[in-house]
Design a protein around this motif. Structure first.
Motif, short mmCIF file in Angstrom:
data_model
loop_
_atom_site.label_atom_id
_atom_site.label_comp_id
_atom_site.label_asym_id
_atom_site.label_seq_id
_atom_site.Cartn_x
_atom_site.Cartn_y
_atom_site.Cartn_z
N THR A 125 0.86 -1.19 0.00
CA THR A 125 0.00 0.00 0.00
C THR A 125 0.89 1.23 0.00
N LEU A 126 0.31 2.38 -0.32
CA LEU A 126 0.97 3.66 -0.12
C LEU A 126 0.31 4.29 1.09
N THR A 127 1.13 4.63 2.08
CA THR A 127 0.62 5.03 3.39
C THR A 127 0.99 6.46 3.74
N ALA A 128 0.06 7.14 4.38
CA ALA A 128 0.31 8.44 4.99
C ALA A 128 0.03 8.33 6.48
N LEU A 129 0.84 9.02 7.27
CA LEU A 129 0.60 9.16 8.70
C LEU A 129 0.17 10.59 8.97
N ARG A 130 -0.99 10.76 9.57
CA ARG A 130 -1.49 12.09 9.90
C ARG A 130 -0.96 12.49 11.28
N TYR A 131 -0.43 13.72 11.33
CA TYR A 131 0.15 14.23 12.59
C TYR A 131 -0.49 15.57 12.91
N PRO A 132 -0.91 15.79 14.16
CA PRO A 132 -0.58 15.02 15.37
C PRO A 132 -1.53 13.89 15.69
N GLU A 133 -2.49 13.60 14.82
CA GLU A 133 -3.47 12.58 15.15
C GLU A 133 -2.86 11.18 15.28
N MET A 134 -1.74 10.96 14.57
CA MET A 134 -1.06 9.66 14.53
C MET A 134 -1.99 8.56 13.98
N SER A 135 -2.82 8.96 13.02
CA SER A 135 -3.69 7.99 12.35
C SER A 135 -3.14 7.68 10.97
N VAL A 136 -3.43 6.48 10.48
CA VAL A 136 -2.89 5.99 9.21
C VAL A 136 -3.96 6.01 8.13
N VAL A 137 -3.58 6.52 6.96
CA VAL A 137 -4.46 6.49 5.78
C VAL A 137 -3.67 5.84 4.65
N SER A 138 -4.25 4.83 4.00
CA SER A 138 -3.53 4.10 2.95
C SER A 138 -4.41 3.90 1.73
N VAL A 139 -3.75 3.67 0.59
CA VAL A 139 -4.44 3.25 -0.63
C VAL A 139 -3.73 2.01 -1.15
N PRO A 140 -4.46 1.12 -1.83
CA PRO A 140 -3.83 -0.11 -2.33
C PRO A 140 -2.93 0.17 -3.53
N SER A 141 -1.94 -0.69 -3.70
CA SER A 141 -1.02 -0.57 -4.82
C SER A 141 -1.62 -1.15 -6.09
N ASN A 142 -1.19 -0.60 -7.22
CA ASN A 142 -1.54 -1.17 -8.53
C ASN A 142 -0.47 -2.15 -9.02
N GLN A 143 0.59 -2.35 -8.23
CA GLN A 143 1.73 -3.15 -8.67
C GLN A 143 1.58 -4.60 -8.20
N PRO A 144 2.27 -5.55 -8.86
CA PRO A 144 2.21 -6.95 -8.44
C PRO A 144 2.77 -7.12 -7.02
N PHE A 145 2.18 -8.03 -6.27
CA PHE A 145 2.61 -8.26 -4.89
C PHE A 145 3.83 -9.18 -4.87
N ILE A 146 4.89 -8.71 -4.19
CA ILE A 146 6.14 -9.48 -4.08
C ILE A 146 6.44 -9.63 -2.59
N PRO A 147 5.96 -10.70 -1.95
CA PRO A 147 6.04 -10.81 -0.48
C PRO A 147 7.45 -10.82 0.07
N GLU A 148 8.41 -11.35 -0.69
CA GLU A 148 9.78 -11.46 -0.16
C GLU A 148 10.47 -10.10 -0.02
N LYS A 149 9.88 -9.04 -0.56
CA LYS A 149 10.48 -7.72 -0.45
C LYS A 149 10.17 -7.02 0.87
N PHE A 150 9.27 -7.61 1.66
CA PHE A 150 8.87 -6.99 2.91
C PHE A 150 9.70 -7.55 4.07
N THR A 151 10.04 -6.67 5.01
CA THR A 151 10.83 -7.05 6.18
C THR A 151 9.90 -7.45 7.32
N HIS A 152 10.25 -8.55 7.98
CA HIS A 152 9.47 -9.01 9.13
C HIS A 152 10.34 -8.88 10.37
#
Length: 246
Positions: free
Chosen positions: A217-244
């Motif tokens: 997703t593409l994410t924004a953090l609203r400050y000072p509310e500290m709330s998250v707003v996201s939109v889904p990606s149009n790109q193929p999902f590549i799970p191994e690129k994410f850090t756990h």
């Protein structure tokens, strides 16, 4: 001042526009303006890997020209700058996509774009201290003792690349230490660089790179509310690129 801080874009321009509008900004003037006076801020790496790096950068250029840009440059920004300066850099890890877009322009437009990017990058601070020191925007993070101190090479490397160990993943990416796990500072640090499946809140730090270019997703953090707003990606999902993290 209220901020909407956006994670690594990596050329995902369509998702960026969708997120900007979802946050309540108007693009009627060609740059994002919020009726309530909120400001956009970016953790860097606007380009590389995704389909529309130049569209994304041109929007940032307009924001810079309009005096409203808050942008902490990342390692991809720095690599493109070195390419623009004529340094020998490997066109890998996404730089090749941005270079291909540049080379598709007519020669005169290429020259103008490269010159504009050089001025863009040279005007950027390494990181931003906001809200009277209560908020810091730094691409890959920053340690408390680095904030506001004279910029050293150690600080520059940390902000651009994170707390790197010197070791590498099999695909060549550096292995990074989890600096946020040990952060005890009073300033809230907003950063990206390391893709995670959802915004990661740890010890007064927030990682907002949720891997849009890797199908997250593409994410924004609203400050000072500290709330998250996201939109889904149009790109193929590549799970191994994410850090756990543990």
């Amino acid at each position: 001042m209220k901020f909407d801080m956006i994670g690594d874009i990596h050329g995902c321009y369509d998702e960026l526009l969708l997120l900007i509008r979802k946050l309540g900004y108007s693009m009627d003037t060609g740059i994002p303006i919020h009726t309530e006076g909120r400001r956009l801020a970016f953790v860097g790496d606007a380009m590389d890997r995704g389909p529309h790096s130049l569209h994304t950068l041109n929007l940032l250029f307009r924001m810079q020209d309009g005096g409203i840009l808050i942008y902490s440059p990342g390692n991809h920004c720095n690599k493109l700058y070195r390419f623009v300066k004529g340094h020998k850099v490997q066109q890998t890890h996404g730089l090749e996509t941005t270079v291909a877009e540049i080379h598709a322009l007519p020669k005169e437009e290429q020259r103008r774009f490269l010159d504009r990017y050089r001025h863009f990058y040279e005007a950027l601070p390494l990181y931003h201290i906001l809200d009277d020191g209560n908020l810091v925007l730094a691409h890959a993070g920053i340690q408390e003792n680095m904030i506001g101190a004279p910029t050293s090479e150690k600080t520059r490397v940390f902000v651009l690349y994170g707390d790197i160990s010197g070791a590498q993943h099999p695909d060549g990416r550096p292995i990074r230490r989890d600096w946020a796990k040990h952060y005890t500072g009073k300033a809230c640090i907003i950063y990206g660089h390391t893709p995670v499946r959802e915004a990661r809140f740890v010890n007064n730090t927030v990682n907002i790179d949720t891997g849009c270019v890797f199908g997250g997703t593409l994410t924004a953090l609203r400050y000072p509310e500290m709330s998250v707003v996201s939109v889904p990606s149009n790109q193929p999902f590549i799970p191994e690129k994410f850090t756990h993290f543990e």
